[in-house]
Design a protein around this motif. Structure first.
Motif, PDB file in Angstrom:
ATOM      1  N   ARG A 260       0.817  -1.218   0.000  1.00  0.00           N
ATOM      2  CA  ARG A 260       0.000   0.000   0.000  1.00  0.00           C
ATOM      3  C   ARG A 260       0.851   1.269   0.000  1.00  0.00           C
ATOM      4  NH1 ARG A 260      -5.385   1.953   2.352  1.00  0.00           N
ATOM      5  NH2 ARG A 260      -4.909   4.102   2.910  1.00  0.00           N
ATOM      6  N   ASP A 261       1.795   1.392   0.913  1.00  0.00           N
ATOM      7  CA  ASP A 261       2.616   2.606   0.991  1.00  0.00           C
ATOM      8  C   ASP A 261       3.464   2.786  -0.267  1.00  0.00           C
ATOM      9  OD1 ASP A 261       1.548   3.246   3.454  1.00  0.00           O
ATOM     10  OD2 ASP A 261       3.210   2.356   4.580  1.00  0.00           O
ATOM     11  N   ARG A 262       4.040   1.688  -0.770  1.00  0.00           N
ATOM     12  CA  ARG A 262       4.804   1.764  -2.023  1.00  0.00           C
ATOM     13  C   ARG A 262       3.917   2.214  -3.167  1.00  0.00           C
ATOM     14  NH1 ARG A 262       7.302  -3.579  -3.481  1.00  0.00           N
ATOM     15  NH2 ARG A 262       7.876  -2.415  -5.337  1.00  0.00           N
ATOM     16  N   TYR A 263       2.682   1.691  -3.219  1.00  0.00           N
ATOM     17  CA  TYR A 263       1.749   2.066  -4.278  1.00  0.00           C
ATOM     18  C   TYR A 263       1.406   3.556  -4.195  1.00  0.00           C
ATOM     19  CZ  TYR A 263      -2.122   2.250  -7.469  1.00  0.00           C
ATOM     20  OH  TYR A 263      -2.932   2.593  -8.514  1.00  0.00           O
ATOM     21  N   ILE A 264       1.161   4.035  -3.011  1.00  0.00           N
ATOM     22  CA  ILE A 264       0.815   5.453  -2.840  1.00  0.00           C
ATOM     23  C   ILE A 264       1.981   6.333  -3.293  1.00  0.00           C
ATOM     24  CG2 ILE A 264       0.307   7.246  -1.131  1.00  0.00           C
ATOM     25  CD1 ILE A 264      -1.369   5.058   0.358  1.00  0.00           C
ATOM     26  N   ARG A 265       3.209   5.957  -2.949  1.00  0.00           N
ATOM     27  CA  ARG A 265       4.380   6.727  -3.422  1.00  0.00           C
ATOM     28  C   ARG A 265       4.487   6.668  -4.945  1.00  0.00           C
ATOM     29  NH1 ARG A 265       6.721   4.349   0.973  1.00  0.00           N
ATOM     30  NH2 ARG A 265       7.807   2.806  -0.305  1.00  0.00           N
ATOM     31  N   HIS A 266       4.326   5.470  -5.501  1.00  0.00           N
ATOM     32  CA  HIS A 266       4.376   5.275  -6.961  1.00  0.00           C
ATOM     33  C   HIS A 266       3.330   6.159  -7.646  1.00  0.00           C
ATOM     34  CE1 HIS A 266       4.244   3.178 -10.846  1.00  0.00           C
ATOM     35  NE2 HIS A 266       2.948   3.106 -10.674  1.00  0.00           N
TER      36      HIS A 266
ATOM     37  N   ARG B 275      -4.973  14.535 -24.074  1.00  0.00           N
ATOM     38  CA  ARG B 275      -4.643  13.218 -23.516  1.00  0.00           C
ATOM     39  C   ARG B 275      -3.657  12.484 -24.409  1.00  0.00           C
ATOM     40  NH1 ARG B 275      -5.641   7.750 -25.425  1.00  0.00           N
ATOM     41  NH2 ARG B 275      -5.835   6.447 -23.607  1.00  0.00           N
ATOM     42  N   ASP B 276      -3.899  12.471 -25.708  1.00  0.00           N
ATOM     43  CA  ASP B 276      -3.011  11.753 -26.616  1.00  0.00           C
ATOM     44  C   ASP B 276      -1.596  12.327 -26.566  1.00  0.00           C
ATOM     45  OD1 ASP B 276      -5.136  10.146 -27.304  1.00  0.00           O
ATOM     46  OD2 ASP B 276      -5.462  11.082 -29.262  1.00  0.00           O
ATOM     47  N   ARG B 277      -1.492  13.643 -26.594  1.00  0.00           N
ATOM     48  CA  ARG B 277      -0.187  14.316 -26.498  1.00  0.00           C
ATOM     49  C   ARG B 277       0.459  14.036 -25.141  1.00  0.00           C
ATOM     50  NH1 ARG B 277      -2.544  18.498 -28.590  1.00  0.00           N
ATOM     51  NH2 ARG B 277      -2.840  19.530 -26.606  1.00  0.00           N
ATOM     52  N   GLY B 278      -0.323  14.248 -24.084  1.00  0.00           N
ATOM     53  CA  GLY B 278       0.183  14.077 -22.732  1.00  0.00           C
ATOM     54  C   GLY B 278       0.608  12.655 -22.441  1.00  0.00           C
ATOM     55  N   MET B 279      -0.173  11.689 -22.876  1.00  0.00           N
ATOM     56  CA  MET B 279       0.154  10.291 -22.620  1.00  0.00           C
ATOM     57  C   MET B 279       1.454   9.915 -23.326  1.00  0.00           C
ATOM     58  SD  MET B 279      -0.877   7.800 -20.773  1.00  0.00           S
ATOM     59  CE  MET B 279      -2.618   7.835 -20.436  1.00  0.00           C
ATOM     60  N   GLN B 280       1.667  10.403 -24.535  1.00  0.00           N
ATOM     61  CA  GLN B 280       2.920  10.128 -25.238  1.00  0.00           C
ATOM     62  C   GLN B 280       4.097  10.725 -24.459  1.00  0.00           C
ATOM     63  OE1 GLN B 280       3.055  11.257 -29.385  1.00  0.00           O
ATOM     64  NE2 GLN B 280       5.252  10.944 -29.502  1.00  0.00           N
ATOM     65  N   GLN B 281       3.932  11.947 -23.969  1.00  0.00           N
ATOM     66  CA  GLN B 281       4.991  12.593 -23.193  1.00  0.00           C
ATOM     67  C   GLN B 281       5.255  11.839 -21.886  1.00  0.00           C
ATOM     68  OE1 GLN B 281       2.890  16.396 -23.388  1.00  0.00           O
ATOM     69  NE2 GLN B 281       4.755  17.318 -24.237  1.00  0.00           N
ATOM     70  N   VAL B 282       4.190  11.399 -21.236  1.00  0.00           N
ATOM     71  CA  VAL B 282       4.335  10.633 -19.990  1.00  0.00           C
ATOM     72  C   VAL B 282       5.142   9.366 -20.244  1.00  0.00           C
ATOM     73  CG1 VAL B 282       3.074   9.230 -18.307  1.00  0.00           C
ATOM     74  CG2 VAL B 282       2.281  11.546 -18.831  1.00  0.00           C
ATOM     75  N   MET B 283       4.804   8.635 -21.307  1.00  0.00           N
ATOM     76  CA  MET B 283       5.481   7.378 -21.593  1.00  0.00           C
ATOM     77  C   MET B 283       6.954   7.582 -21.956  1.00  0.00           C
ATOM     78  SD  MET B 283       3.450   5.074 -20.867  1.00  0.00           S
ATOM     79  CE  MET B 283       2.215   5.827 -19.837  1.00  0.00           C
ATOM     80  N   GLU B 284       7.294   8.749 -22.469  1.00  0.00           N
ATOM     81  CA  GLU B 284       8.679   9.052 -22.833  1.00  0.00           C
ATOM     82  C   GLU B 284       9.461   9.663 -21.671  1.00  0.00           C
ATOM     83  OE1 GLU B 284       8.204  11.597 -26.241  1.00  0.00           O
ATOM     84  OE2 GLU B 284       7.589   9.928 -27.531  1.00  0.00           O
ATOM     85  N   ASP B 285       8.788  10.064 -20.618  1.00  0.00           N
ATOM     86  CA  ASP B 285       9.441  10.725 -19.489  1.00  0.00           C
ATOM     87  C   ASP B 285      10.246   9.707 -18.672  1.00  0.00           C
ATOM     88  OD1 ASP B 285       9.779  11.867 -16.745  1.00  0.00           O
ATOM     89  OD2 ASP B 285       8.674  13.535 -17.641  1.00  0.00           O
ATOM     90  N   PRO B 286      11.531   9.969 -18.420  1.00  0.00           N
ATOM     91  CA  PRO B 286      12.348   9.015 -17.659  1.00  0.00           C
ATOM     92  C   PRO B 286      11.845   8.754 -16.235  1.00  0.00           C
ATOM     93  CG  PRO B 286      13.607  11.011 -18.197  1.00  0.00           C
ATOM     94  CD  PRO B 286      12.273  11.118 -18.872  1.00  0.00           C
ATOM     95  N   ARG B 287      11.077   9.681 -15.668  1.00  0.00           N
ATOM     96  CA  ARG B 287      10.536   9.465 -14.325  1.00  0.00           C
ATOM     97  C   ARG B 287       9.513   8.337 -14.296  1.00  0.00           C
ATOM     98  NH1 ARG B 287       8.640  15.485 -13.345  1.00  0.00           N
ATOM     99  NH2 ARG B 287       8.254  15.163 -15.569  1.00  0.00           N
ATOM    100  N   MET B 288       8.985   7.976 -15.464  1.00  0.00           N
ATOM    101  CA  MET B 288       7.979   6.914 -15.537  1.00  0.00           C
ATOM    102  C   MET B 288       8.580   5.576 -15.963  1.00  0.00           C
ATOM    103  SD  MET B 288       5.288   8.299 -14.455  1.00  0.00           S
ATOM    104  CE  MET B 288       4.038   7.113 -14.909  1.00  0.00           C
ATOM    105  N   HIS B 289       9.872   5.527 -16.193  1.00  0.00           N
ATOM    106  CA  HIS B 289      10.535   4.289 -16.589  1.00  0.00           C
ATOM    107  C   HIS B 289      10.461   3.294 -15.434  1.00  0.00           C
ATOM    108  CE1 HIS B 289      13.763   1.536 -17.743  1.00  0.00           C
ATOM    109  NE2 HIS B 289      13.495   1.928 -18.976  1.00  0.00           N
TER     110      HIS B 289
ATOM    111  N   ASP C 253      12.498   1.312 -14.197  1.00  0.00           N
ATOM    112  CA  ASP C 253      13.667   1.312 -13.306  1.00  0.00           C
ATOM    113  C   ASP C 253      13.614   2.475 -12.313  1.00  0.00           C
ATOM    114  OD1 ASP C 253      14.668  -0.905 -14.603  1.00  0.00           O
ATOM    115  OD2 ASP C 253      15.963   0.265 -15.940  1.00  0.00           O
ATOM    116  N   THR C 254      12.968   3.571 -12.715  1.00  0.00           N
ATOM    117  CA  THR C 254      12.870   4.758 -11.880  1.00  0.00           C
ATOM    118  C   THR C 254      11.656   4.701 -10.957  1.00  0.00           C
ATOM    119  OG1 THR C 254      13.831   6.021 -13.706  1.00  0.00           O
ATOM    120  CG2 THR C 254      12.773   7.293 -11.966  1.00  0.00           C
ATOM    121  N   ASN C 255      10.514   4.252 -11.496  1.00  0.00           N
ATOM    122  CA  ASN C 255       9.258   4.227 -10.744  1.00  0.00           C
ATOM    123  C   ASN C 255       8.563   2.882 -11.000  1.00  0.00           C
ATOM    124  OD1 ASN C 255       7.007   4.911  -9.270  1.00  0.00           O
ATOM    125  ND2 ASN C 255       6.320   6.528 -10.633  1.00  0.00           N
ATOM    126  N   PRO C 256       9.098   1.779 -10.428  1.00  0.00           N
ATOM    127  CA  PRO C 256       8.525   0.458 -10.705  1.00  0.00           C
ATOM    128  C   PRO C 256       7.104   0.313 -10.155  1.00  0.00           C
ATOM    129  CG  PRO C 256      10.150   0.319  -8.958  1.00  0.00           C
ATOM    130  CD  PRO C 256      10.192   1.727  -9.475  1.00  0.00           C
TER     131      PRO C 256
END
Length: 117
Positions: free
Chosen positions: A16-22, A79-93, A95-98
């Motif tokens: 739960r706590d890990r999920y909330i941080r994620h 949404r389409d633009r934003g979702m593409q940017q989100v998927m390319e953002d290293p913070r969402m990789h 390894d960074t945010n499992p």
């Protein structure tokens, strides 16, 4: 009208706590790329069904909790633009945010708002 991305997942209750941080970290990124609202809800009263239910849909195990989430966007183009940017953002990789849950059982979809009161 708004465009909504909706999600249902089974998360190990111990995570739960890990999920909330994620989710909190992800929410910052989604908002940065145009989402107007980012909501994560931890299951409290989510009954099993006989034919279908949230727990059945995500194959929720006894040691897991159903999570229901949604992201509000001003429109589908944002949404389409934003979702593409989100998927390319290293913070969402991963390894960074499992993801602290089994992503193979995540249910998601995009929805056009037709009634909002």
């Amino acid at each position: 009208m708004s465009y909504i991305d909706g999600f249902v997942a089974a998360v190990p209750t111990a995570n739960r706590d890990r999920y909330i941080r994620h989710a909190s970290d992800a929410g910052v990124v989604f908002r940065e790329y145009g989402a107007t609202e980012f909501v994560e809800c931890w299951g409290d009263e989510v009954p099993d069904g006989e034919v279908t239910s949230f727990p059945m849909a995500v194959k929720c195990q006894p040691e897991e909790t159903v999570v229901f989430s949604w992201i509000v966007w001003p429109d589908k183009a944002t949404r389409d633009r934003g979702m593409q940017q989100v998927m390319e953002d290293p913070r969402m990789h991963p390894d960074t945010n499992p993801m602290p849950f089994d992503g193979k059982r995540l249910i998601y979809g995009g929805f056009e708002t037709v009634v909002r009161q």
